[in-house]
Design an enzyme around this catalytic site. Structure first.
Site, PDB file in Angstrom:
ATOM      1  CG  PHE A 129      69.536  70.533 -25.335  1.00 16.81           C
ATOM      2  CD1 PHE A 129      68.930  71.745 -25.619  1.00 16.81           C
ATOM      3  CD2 PHE A 129      69.398  70.007 -24.068  1.00 16.81           C
ATOM      4  CE1 PHE A 129      68.201  72.426 -24.650  1.00 16.81           C
ATOM      5  CE2 PHE A 129      68.665  70.676 -23.093  1.00 16.81           C
ATOM      6  CZ  PHE A 129      68.066  71.877 -23.388  1.00 16.81           C
ATOM      7  CG  ASP A 172      75.737  67.060 -21.304  1.00 18.77           C
ATOM      8  OD1 ASP A 172      75.156  66.378 -20.444  1.00 18.77           O
ATOM      9  OD2 ASP A 172      75.244  68.118 -21.774  1.00 18.77           O
ATOM     10  CE  LYS A 204      67.999  66.734 -18.377  1.00 21.08           C
ATOM     11  NZ  LYS A 204      67.109  67.836 -18.013  1.00 21.08           N
TER      12      LYS A 204
END
Length: 411
Positions: free
Chosen positions: A153, A238, A267
């Protein structure tokens, strides 16, 4: 383990129901939120429109690692609001270079490409890897391939969902961008076998969060680092969810003693205040970008740079990483005691956990609804997994409260 008490009625009040109805009428239905409407937040607690205090154990998918409205981050944002918030990259701004210098130093790299969202960082990393492949490795134009992991994801843009194996993310959005090869997550041998002369990068999450906090074998990242270095392939990691303290280290790569060619960050880099993301690497990789080859009007804006710089300063102390390690050990110990008592599997690293729910107990969504009734916010994924990712500032007593609520919800 302290048992939680019920603080939320089963049926939403009129105020909550009205707010949800308005949401359903005017907000696109690309999410399925729990029936709670948050009005105020501070630290690890949020307050809803019914004035109920709820323990936030999702932290906006790790975007609120330092807690809601952390005083240092709010002060940095307020100070910058009184100066300048946006110039575009057509001009220099005072906060940008100091932020990028500090973030590069935190990662042990030389350069930073500032962006906004995590998906934008991933898309940018893909572009960088492809151009590096052509200009440095010598791959023929249009032939670059990137190896990705099953269960990945990385966001929901068209390119990214094209190499996802999640039907909810993919269906109806084709045709997709070519140039990606998917292999099983956690299998370094499969990555090695998939490398060809056209391979420019291996792109992966060091821990798969959306998939349910899936933790690979300990030797996975070190083996990939050895293989990619030997084969002349970039290792692009990531760390958008796993990075910036979540797993008890600045980056999950630190726990594996691995330094990738590119970090993809987001984030928590915005402190839960503004969207901030970045691609971080050395000049021999990020240096392939030239004026006009990539850009973003809001990427690296002064407000984002000021908040992001304060995030870096906070991480430089090591205090938040230590909090994640200490409270994470407490969380893991408590959750593992629930195996066979409603939980079929528990995966925990730092303050990040995936709990697989015994089907006879219900779905993970139903467990999260019970947790809401017990005053705890969590989120389900993939049917039977409950994810927990509380802010790193959660206290020992608050972790006990969380564990008591999970035990009750599984009972």
């Amino acid at each position: 383990m302290t048992m939680a008490t019920v603080t939320t009625p089963v049926r939403p009040s009129a105020a909550t129901a009205a707010a949800i109805a308005l949401d359903q009428a005017h907000v696109a239905h690309n999410y399925h939120p729990l029936p709670v409407v948050v009005e105020h937040a501070e630290g690890v607690w949020v307050t809803d429109v019914e004035r109920r205090r709820l323990l936030d154990c999702l932290a906006a998918y790790s975007a609120v690692n330092f807690g809601h409205r952390h005083p240092r981050l709010v002060a940095a944002a307020k100070a910058q609001l009184d100066r300048v918030t946006l110039t575009s990259r057509a001009f220099h701004s005072a906060p940008l270079a100091p932020f990028c210098e500090a973030l590069a130093d935190l990662a042990g790299k030389q350069m930073v490409l500032p962006m906004n969202t995590g998906a934008e960082a991933v898309e940018s990393g893909i572009k960088v890897a492809r151009r590096w492949g052509e200009q440095v490795k010598g791959v023929e134009p249009g032939r670059a391939q990137i190896i990705v992991a099953g269960g990945n994801f990385h966001g929901r843009t068209t390119t990214i969902v094209g190499f996802s194996d999640d039907p909810d993310a993919r269906e109806g959005f084709g045709p997709f961008t070519p140039g990606f090869v998917r292999v099983p997550f956690g299998d370094a041998q499969a990555v090695e076998a998939a490398i060809t002369a056209d391979t420019v990068a291996v792109l992966l999450e060091p821990v798969q969060g959306e998939a349910g906090v899936i933790i690979p074998p300990e030797d996975y990242l070190p083996r990939l680092r050895e293989v990619t270095r030997r084969e002349g392939v970039l290792l692009v990691v990531d760390e958008i969810q796993s990075g910036l303290g979540r797993t008890g280290a600045t980056f999950q790569c630190d726990n594996a003693c691995v330094v990738p060619d590119l970090y993809l960050l987001g984030k928590a880099l915005g402190g839960g205040i503004v969207p901030v993301s970045a691609v971080v690497g050395d000049r021999d990789v990020l240096g392939v970008l030239t004026p006009g080859s990539h850009g973003s009007t809001f990427g690296g804006n002064p407000l984002a740079a000021a908040v992001g710089h304060e995030v870096v300063r906070m991480l430089q102390t090591g205090a938040y990483q230590a909090m994640a390690r200490e409270r994470g050990e407490q969380l893991a110990a408590g959750l593992h005691r629930l195996l066979g008592r409603g939980a079929t599997a528990v995966r925990c690293i730092g303050l990040w956990a995936g709990i697989d729910v015994e089907p006879s107990v219900g779905t993970a969504r139903q467990v999260c609804e019970r947790l809401l009734e017990l005053g705890v916010l969590a989120k389900d994924t993939h049917g039977q997994t409950v994810r927990l990712a509380p802010p790193l500032v959660i206290s020992e007593a608050e972790v006990d409260h969380l564990l008591g609520a999970v035990e009750t919800a599984l009972g």
